[in-house]
Design a protein around this motif. Structure first.
Motif, PDB file in Angstrom:
ATOM      1  N   VAL A 184       1.454   1.794   4.453  1.00  0.00           N
ATOM      2  CA  VAL A 184       2.482   1.352   5.391  1.00  0.00           C
ATOM      3  C   VAL A 184       2.955  -0.020   4.938  1.00  0.00           C
ATOM      4  N   ARG A 185       4.267  -0.138   4.788  1.00  0.00           N
ATOM      5  CA  ARG A 185       4.844  -1.430   4.412  1.00  0.00           C
ATOM      6  C   ARG A 185       5.502  -2.058   5.632  1.00  0.00           C
ATOM      7  N   VAL A 186       5.164  -3.321   5.882  1.00  0.00           N
ATOM      8  CA  VAL A 186       5.780  -4.105   6.945  1.00  0.00           C
ATOM      9  C   VAL A 186       6.219  -5.413   6.299  1.00  0.00           C
ATOM     10  N   GLY A 187       7.511  -5.598   6.175  1.00  0.00           N
ATOM     11  CA  GLY A 187       8.015  -6.776   5.483  1.00  0.00           C
ATOM     12  C   GLY A 187       7.564  -6.744   4.033  1.00  0.00           C
ATOM     13  N   ASN A 188       6.935  -7.830   3.591  1.00  0.00           N
ATOM     14  CA  ASN A 188       6.476  -7.864   2.202  1.00  0.00           C
ATOM     15  C   ASN A 188       4.992  -7.520   2.085  1.00  0.00           C
ATOM     16  N   LEU A 189       4.390  -7.038   3.175  1.00  0.00           N
ATOM     17  CA  LEU A 189       2.979  -6.642   3.119  1.00  0.00           C
ATOM     18  C   LEU A 189       2.841  -5.124   3.102  1.00  0.00           C
ATOM     19  N   MET A 191      -7.883   4.009  -7.494  1.00  0.00           N
ATOM     20  CA  MET A 191      -7.113   4.813  -6.543  1.00  0.00           C
ATOM     21  C   MET A 191      -6.190   3.925  -5.703  1.00  0.00           C
ATOM     22  N   LEU A 192      -6.634   2.716  -5.365  1.00  0.00           N
ATOM     23  CA  LEU A 192      -5.739   1.778  -4.674  1.00  0.00           C
ATOM     24  C   LEU A 192      -4.505   1.499  -5.530  1.00  0.00           C
ATOM     25  N   LEU A 193      -4.709   1.265  -6.820  1.00  0.00           N
ATOM     26  CA  LEU A 193      -3.580   1.018  -7.719  1.00  0.00           C
ATOM     27  C   LEU A 193      -2.618   2.205  -7.737  1.00  0.00           C
ATOM     28  N   ALA A 194      -3.170   3.406  -7.762  1.00  0.00           N
ATOM     29  CA  ALA A 194      -2.328   4.617  -7.752  1.00  0.00           C
ATOM     30  C   ALA A 194      -1.519   4.694  -6.457  1.00  0.00           C
ATOM     31  N   GLN A 195      -2.146   4.368  -5.334  1.00  0.00           N
ATOM     32  CA  GLN A 195      -1.430   4.408  -4.048  1.00  0.00           C
ATOM     33  C   GLN A 195      -0.361   3.322  -3.975  1.00  0.00           C
ATOM     34  N   ILE A 196      -0.674   2.136  -4.484  1.00  0.00           N
ATOM     35  CA  ILE A 196       0.313   1.047  -4.494  1.00  0.00           C
ATOM     36  C   ILE A 196       1.527   1.462  -5.315  1.00  0.00           C
TER      37      ILE A 196
END
Length: 153
Positions: free
Chosen positions: A28-33, A71-76
């Motif tokens: 989930v992206r909120v603003g730049n986070l 896996m975090l990198l893949a999701q990002i």
């Protein structure tokens, strides 16, 4: 050196991002986070399972944390299109399936923390929590979530 060059230097090919195992979204992206849901460690398509201090040792835990980081990198990358848009890894939340006597959760978490610094340099250094829990989804040894600052589109 580009992010793709750093991945190659470390022998990393990003996997297909894991699909959610319940009623949530991977990012989930909120603003730049960008908030990335907890990711499990995979090795050759199978979840790395076990409990640290019981049937798994510290080296296994570090490898599992690194696998979660990949896996975090893949999701990002899936969420924002390119890892070059990462401004900073802000925080990792590391959950380690642990026996009651196991107290090296921070050393396990270093498997993912070191990976982020290797790939993003100073922007990969982050705040972190590393906690022991009695059990994780699918019997995973480690689960990691993340908050990532991303550049504007």
């Amino acid at each position: 050196m580009s992010i793709n060059e750093r991945l190659a230097e470390h022998g990393i090919t990003l996997p297909e991002p894991a699909a959610p195992v319940a009623a949530y979204v991977p990012a989930v992206r909120v603003g730049n986070l960008l908030h990335i849901s907890g990711q499990l460690p995979f090795d050759n398509g199978a979840v790395m399972t076990g409990r640290l201090g019981d049937d798994r040792d510290l080296d296994y835990g570090r490898a599992a944390a690194r696998a979660c980081g990949i896996m975090l990198l893949a999701q990002i990358k899936k969420a924002i299109g390119s890892l070059d848009k990462v401004e900073r890894i802000v925080k990792l939340g590391v959950f380690v399936s642990s026996a009651g006597s196991f107290t090296d959760q921070p050393k396990v978490a270093d498997g993912a923390s070191t990976l982020m610094a290797d790939i993003f340099g100073e922007a990969g250094r982050h705040a972190r929590a590393a906690v022991g829990v009695p059990v994780l989804p699918l019997g995973a040894a480690v689960e990691i979530d993340a908050v990532v600052a991303v550049r504007a589109d």
